[in-house]
Design an enzyme around this catalytic site. Structure first.
Site, PDB file in Angstrom:
ATOM      1  N   GLU A 196       0.885  -1.176   0.000  1.00 46.98           N
ATOM      2  CA  GLU A 196       0.000   0.000   0.000  1.00 46.98           C
ATOM      3  C   GLU A 196       0.913   1.213   0.000  1.00 46.98           C
ATOM      4  OE1 GLU A 196      -3.063  -0.140  -0.458  1.00 46.98           O
ATOM      5  OE2 GLU A 196      -3.766  -2.088   0.217  1.00 46.98           O
ATOM      6  N   CYS A 220      -2.375   9.062   2.418  1.00 51.14           N
ATOM      7  CA  CYS A 220      -2.017   8.533   1.102  1.00 51.14           C
ATOM      8  C   CYS A 220      -3.074   8.934   0.075  1.00 51.14           C
ATOM      9  CB  CYS A 220      -1.876   7.027   1.171  1.00 51.14           C
ATOM     10  SG  CYS A 220      -3.266   6.269   1.995  1.00 51.14           S
TER      11      CYS A 220
HETATM   12  P1  NAD Z   1       8.452   4.441   4.743  1.00 52.33           P
HETATM   13  O1  NAD Z   1       8.508   3.635   3.506  1.00 52.33           O
HETATM   14  O2  NAD Z   1       9.597   5.323   5.047  1.00 52.33           O
HETATM   15  O3  NAD Z   1       8.268   3.502   6.030  1.00 52.33           O
HETATM   16  C1  NAD Z   1       7.175   2.652   6.187  1.00 52.33           C
HETATM   17  C2  NAD Z   1       7.535   1.535   7.144  1.00 52.33           C
HETATM   18  O4  NAD Z   1       8.553   0.716   6.565  1.00 52.33           O
HETATM   19  C3  NAD Z   1       8.101   2.002   8.485  1.00 52.33           C
HETATM   20  O5  NAD Z   1       7.580   1.180   9.499  1.00 52.33           O
HETATM   21  C4  NAD Z   1       9.599   1.779   8.317  1.00 52.33           C
HETATM   22  O6  NAD Z   1      10.289   1.579   9.536  1.00 52.33           O
HETATM   23  C5  NAD Z   1       9.609   0.518   7.488  1.00 52.33           C
HETATM   24  N1  NAD Z   1      10.835   0.297   6.691  1.00 52.33           N
HETATM   25  C6  NAD Z   1      11.715   1.212   6.223  1.00 52.33           C
HETATM   26  N2  NAD Z   1      12.687   0.607   5.500  1.00 52.33           N
HETATM   27  C7  NAD Z   1      12.402  -0.719   5.509  1.00 52.33           C
HETATM   28  C8  NAD Z   1      13.014  -1.868   4.934  1.00 52.33           C
HETATM   29  N3  NAD Z   1      14.109  -1.773   4.180  1.00 52.33           N
HETATM   30  N4  NAD Z   1      12.436  -3.069   5.129  1.00 52.33           N
HETATM   31  C9  NAD Z   1      11.296  -3.180   5.854  1.00 52.33           C
HETATM   32  N5  NAD Z   1      10.680  -2.132   6.449  1.00 52.33           N
HETATM   33  C10 NAD Z   1      11.222  -0.915   6.270  1.00 52.33           C
HETATM   34  O7  NAD Z   1       7.116   5.276   4.652  1.00 52.33           O
HETATM   35  P2  NAD Z   1       6.531   6.358   5.654  1.00 52.33           P
HETATM   36  O8  NAD Z   1       7.275   7.638   5.490  1.00 52.33           O
HETATM   37  O9  NAD Z   1       6.421   5.766   7.006  1.00 52.33           O
HETATM   38  O10 NAD Z   1       5.051   6.504   5.093  1.00 52.33           O
HETATM   39  C11 NAD Z   1       4.658   7.459   4.142  1.00 52.33           C
HETATM   40  C12 NAD Z   1       4.226   6.772   2.862  1.00 52.33           C
HETATM   41  O11 NAD Z   1       3.218   5.813   3.141  1.00 52.33           O
HETATM   42  C13 NAD Z   1       3.601   7.747   1.888  1.00 52.33           C
HETATM   43  O12 NAD Z   1       4.137   7.522   0.609  1.00 52.33           O
HETATM   44  C14 NAD Z   1       2.121   7.370   1.918  1.00 52.33           C
HETATM   45  O13 NAD Z   1       1.426   7.692   0.746  1.00 52.33           O
HETATM   46  C15 NAD Z   1       2.201   5.907   2.162  1.00 52.33           C
HETATM   47  N6  NAD Z   1       0.932   5.397   2.685  1.00 52.33           N
HETATM   48  C16 NAD Z   1       0.170   4.618   1.871  1.00 52.33           C
HETATM   49  C17 NAD Z   1      -1.056   4.141   2.325  1.00 52.33           C
HETATM   50  C18 NAD Z   1      -1.925   3.303   1.426  1.00 52.33           C
HETATM   51  O14 NAD Z   1      -2.894   2.744   1.916  1.00 52.33           O
HETATM   52  N7  NAD Z   1      -1.628   3.175   0.154  1.00 52.33           N
HETATM   53  C19 NAD Z   1      -1.495   4.448   3.602  1.00 52.33           C
HETATM   54  C20 NAD Z   1      -0.684   5.232   4.407  1.00 52.33           C
HETATM   55  C21 NAD Z   1       0.530   5.700   3.939  1.00 52.33           C
END
Ligand code: NAD
Length: 523
Positions: A241, A275
């Site tokens: 997502e 998002c």
């Molecule tokens: P991010 O990708 O930086 O982090 C998301 C999660 O992934 C965190 O828990 C982080 O610790 C973890 N993570 C980071 N690197 C990783 C790795 N290499 N392996 C496994 N896990 C890892 O994103 P963010 O800044 O927390 O969130 C913002 C983004 O989320 C925006 O782009 C937003 O649009 C998206 N989002 C999408 C939805 C949806 O339903 N499509 C909903 C909410 C947020």
């Protein structure tokens, strides 16, 4: 259960609206993450055997725990994410409570064995049914923007399907993650059915490497790609997502007052860190000025501040990094000649990470900030002349999460909606459909893979097994060995008659079929 296992380092959680420390949590080491997945796997062997009624009873108890602690939970969400307290109730607690009761009450209906029609094969005494098996351990890695409702909703769906769960909450909101663990513990779930591990990206990576049976990831496209690559060696299936750049199209025949209010809420709720935020507004040329004026007026009325004040509509950004992206994007609009109608700067009257809600007119799709996800309180407005142009502008994006179309002509609304490349498209509504647990949620293009929520989301959490029975197992099948010229003649008949699906055509095949079966019985 649900405890953080041992300490090796820590995360300091800070309220982005006040700079105050919320607390410190330990980082779960990679070995401890593996152990959590292993414990989840051990717990799965018993949990998968529980009845839907037992699961439902426990989920409804967890729901009671949430309801009883609603204000405390909302204050914690607000403290860790910076969003207004009321918004935490409206956009996180309420929708997830609804999702919980719906999944608890309907999972059995959706996941119970299903008979499948198999056409002419059933005349041969065959029948088929599908049985849905849970997968095992589901690893949930959420973002920080809806730190309660997204992982809790996904957890409940996974549990109702018979899986166990390990959650790695975002490093910005670890205490909300721990709260989720506490809720299941208080509700009386068996030990190790839900486990929380805490840490940054490395801990998330350790969870992927620990080879759970499914990964539900919410976050950025860049991390999503990393997770897909890391999941490949174990062939772990992943639901992604990801980000969005969601367009709102307003036609000249729309209710402009309503559309303006919707645009303000859609762009600025959660300080634009959704998002499915309205990230681009396309207004038909003839009403663009009037719509912009209404939007600016409504934006001027909004109070910004710390989340605990009940009349605050716009909270803080969740991190300095996110605020910097917003500043860069607004500067890009400014440099490219777009007009900042209101906002366009940090809120200097407040100490925390506050950016003023910002409305921009004169935006065009070739501006960087109309292509990259901003994830902040900005509402850029561009114009279009025709329906075709509006659709083309909306689709001119690597993303495709949600979109909305505003018109009083419902036929036109639906026609346009179906041409927009996005997982959810609303007509005269905006942003909120993640809150409708019954409907699938997920993106087209770079906004994701797979679905959460709805029947489609539940199907991601099980593996279907086909059980096929021959009730009159007396004769050999015509397609069995040994082959012969008689066999080939029969196979031609299968292709031209049986495969047509027509009983009348197939009945002409019966003499040849009988000849072939007699041949086989003699062998
Ligand atoms: P991010 O990708 O930086 O982090 C998301 C999660 O992934 C965190 O828990 C982080 O610790 C973890 N993570 C980071 N690197 C990783 C790795 N290499 N392996 C496994 N896990 C890892 O994103 P963010 O800044 O927390 O969130 C913002 C983004 O989320 C925006 O782009 C937003 O649009 C998206 N989002 C999408 C939805 C949806 O339903 N499509 C909903 C909410 C947020």
């Amino acid at each position: 259960m649900s405890a953080v296992i041992q300490m090796s380092d820590e995360i300091v959680s800070v309220n982005p609206a006040t700079g105050e420390e919320v607390g410190r949590v330990s980082i779960t080491s990679p070995d401890e993450v593996c152990e959590a997945v292993q414990r989840g796997r051990d717990a799965f062997s018993k949990w998968k055997l529980t009845s839907f009624d037992d699961r439902k009873r426990l989920v409804m108890r967890a729901r009671d725990v949430v309801l009883a602690a609603m204000d405390d939970i909302a204050h914690l969400i607000s403290a860790e994410s910076g969003k207004p307290f009321g918004e935490a109730i409206a956009m996180e607690v309420a929708p997830v409570l609804d999702l919980m009761q719906w999944v608890a009450k309907n999972a059995e209906k959706m996941l119970g064995p299903k008979r499948v029609g198999i056409g002419l094969y059933s005349l041969l005494g065959r029948s088929s049914k599908i049985v849905y098996h849970p997968l095992g351990v589901v690893g949930i890695i959420p973002a920080w923007n809806y730190p309660f409702s997204i992982p809790l909703g996904e957890t409940v769906m996974a549990l109702m399907a018979g899986n166990t769960v390990v959650i790695k909450p975002s490093e910005l909101t670890p205490f909300v993650g721990l709260k989720i663990g506490e809720i299941f513990e208080k509700a009386g779930f068996p030990r190790d059915v839900v486990k929380i591990v805490t840490g940054r990206g490395e801990t998330g990576a350790a969870l992927v490497d620990a080879a759970p049976d499914k990964i539900m990831f919410t976050g950025s496209v860049a991390t999503g790609k990393r997770i897909l690559a890391a999941a490949a060696p174990n062939m772990t299936s992943v639901v992604l997502e990801l980000g969005g750049k969601d367009p709102m199209i307003v036609f000249e025949d729309a209710n402009l007052e309503l559309a303006a209010s919707a645009a303000v809420w859609g762009a600025f709720c959660n300080a634009g860190q959704s998002c499915s935020s309205v990230e681009r507004l396309y207004a038909q040329e003839s009403i663009a000025k009037e719509l912009t004026r209404k939007i600016v007026e409504k934006t001027r009325e909004l109070k910004q501040g710390a989340g605990d004040d009940e009349d605050v509509s716009i909270g803080a950004m969740s991190s300095a990094r996110q605020l910097k992206i917003v500043e860069d994007h607004v500067n890009d609009f400014r440099d490219r000649g777009a007009i900042i109608e209101i906002g366009g700067r940090r809120n200097e009257n407040l100490d925390g990470l506050f950016y003023e809600p910002t409305v921009i007119s004169g935006a065009t799709n070739d501006m960087r900030a109309m292509q990259e996800e901003t994830f902040g309180p900005t509402l850029p407005i561009a114009t279009f002349k025709t329906e075709e142009e509006a659709i083309a502008l909306a689709n001119d994006s690597e993303f495709g999460l949600t979109a909305s179309v505003w018109t009083r002509n419902y036929e036109k609304g639906k026609r346009v909606a179906e041409q927009i490349q996005a997982g959810s498209v609303c007509v005269n509504e905006v942003l909120y459909t993640h809150g409708i647990g019954q409907t699938p949620w997920g993106g087209f293009k770079n906004s994701g893979r797979g679905r959460t929520h709805g029947r489609e989301g539940l199907m991601e959490l099980v593996q279907p097994q086909h059980i096929h029975v021959n009730r009159i197992a007396l004769l050999p099948n015509a397609w069995w060995m040994p082959y012969s010229s008689n066999a080939v003649k029969t196979f031609r008949g299968f292709a031209s008659k049986f495969a047509s699906g027509s009983l009348i055509k197939t009945s002409a095949l019966l003499p040849q079929l009988w000849k072939r079966i007699t041949e086989l019985r003699k062998k």
